[in-house]
Write an enzyme that holds these catalytic residues in place. Structure first.
Site, short mmCIF file in Angstrom:
data_model
loop_
_atom_site.label_atom_id
_atom_site.label_comp_id
_atom_site.label_asym_id
_atom_site.label_seq_id
_atom_site.Cartn_x
_atom_site.Cartn_y
_atom_site.Cartn_z
N CYS A 1 -3.43 7.22 -4.97
CA CYS A 1 -3.14 5.79 -4.86
C CYS A 1 -1.69 5.50 -5.25
O CYS A 1 -1.32 5.62 -6.42
CB CYS A 1 -4.10 4.95 -5.71
SG CYS A 1 -3.90 3.16 -5.47
N CYS B 1 0.86 -1.18 0.00
CA CYS B 1 0.00 0.00 0.00
C CYS B 1 0.90 1.23 0.00
O CYS B 1 1.64 1.46 0.96
CB CYS B 1 -0.92 -0.01 1.22
SG CYS B 1 -2.05 1.41 1.27
#
Length: 319
Positions: free
Chosen positions: A245, A95
């Site tokens: 992101c 992530c």
């Protein structure tokens, strides 16, 4: 320890947001996962402690958009920490925004200073540099374009074409989708991206080793000066990414590189649906594309989550 035996336990967490996307770092109070590789510990986490995941990130203690990060002892002792990322429905290999949040949290706790640090994840070791201004550059795992120009039939939208790429998670990237990429349109964007994901699943279209493509990234040219692109990323639990992101930007860089549209070392400025920006670039190392993502996280809270006996939602409201 059975999850129900954790009642009365308190879990020390630090919350942050990276470009608008929240991260909740579990500092202490997490499950004992052993000292195997992070990949094996993730499997043990999922198989034996999934209620803990839900308790930390789902309502009533969390929300659908929250990403959790469990700090673990690394196998590689050159790493500042090991970390396993998870969300409202499962687990993430890597992530990007969460790594920026973890580095900022470690600095907040006084565990690291400015400079370069290594973090161990289930998909490999990543390097992160904390700069003097508080921003963080994450050198991600090798990323690549798997398949270009894949077409899929989507209910109510017809044929949609996109690229399949790995950036630490699997993405289906659609350029110039048939909807406006604006914040006031997130409802329609969500339904479209969700329909694309289901069409991929029903069509048997997967990642390189049969993995589900569980992130959908929609992109278009940005109207903001000095910004190359704007995106909307739908995450596995049907929550949209508030940031640009990190793994999605990494996947985008891999596509651009494969298409000859971005040279090594050239900066790509990627805006998310909120207008916040990550700066991305890549280098080629022994034939692999290594992306780097720069962004800033801000600490929002430090607290203890309480697991109270008799709580009907001890394990969160599970979906």
């Amino acid at each position: 320890m059975p999850f129900t035996d954790m009642a009365f336990s308190s879990i020390h967490v630090v919350d942050s947001h990276t470009a608008g996307e929240p991260t909740r770092v579990v500092v202490t109070g997490g499950p004992e996962l052993g000292d195997d590789t992070l990949a094996l510990r993730l499997r043990r986490f999922a198989a034996e402690n999934d209620e803990f995941r839900s308790a930390v990130v789902n309502e009533p203690r969390g929300s659908d958009v929250l990403v959790g990060a469990l700090l673990c002892e690394p196998v590689d002792k050159s790493c500042a920490t090991g970390v396993i990322f998870f969300n409202n429905v499962g687990y993430l290999g890597m992530c990007g925004h969460g790594t920026i949040g973890v580095v900022t949290t470690l600095a907040h706790l006084g565990r690291i200073s400015t400079g370069e640090h290594r973090l161990e994840t289930p998909v490999g070791v990543v390097r992160a540099t904390r700069h003097n201004d508080g921003s963080v550059t994450v050198e991600n795992v090798p990323s690549y374009l798997h398949r270009a120009g894949v077409s899929v039939t989507v209910d109510n939208f017809g044929t949609v074409s996109g690229d399949i790429a790995w950036g630490g998670n699997w993405f289906f990237l659609v350029d110039d989708p048939p909807l406006r990429l604006d914040l006031d349109n997130v409802g329609q964007l969500t339904e479209f991206a969700w329909a694309v994901r289901h069409a991929l699943r029903e069509g048997g279209i997967t990642g390189a080793r049969g993995e589900e493509i569980d992130h959908i990234e929609l992109s278009c040219s940005s109207r903001a000066q000095g910004v190359d692109s704007q995106n909307f990323v739908l995450c596995p639990g049907k929550a949209y990414d508030r940031s640009p992101c990190g793994t999605g930007t990494s996947a985008k860089l891999a596509c651009l590189a494969a298409e000859g549209k971005l040279a090594p070392g050239k900066i790509w400025r990627q805006a998310g649906i909120l207008g916040t920006v990550f700066e991305g670039s890549y280098q080629l190392c022994e034939g692999e594309l290594i992306p780097s993502i720069t962004g800033t996280a801000f600490i929002t809270a430090e607290s203890r989550l309480i697991l109270s006996p008799g709580d009907p939602f001890l394990a969160g409201i599970r979906v």
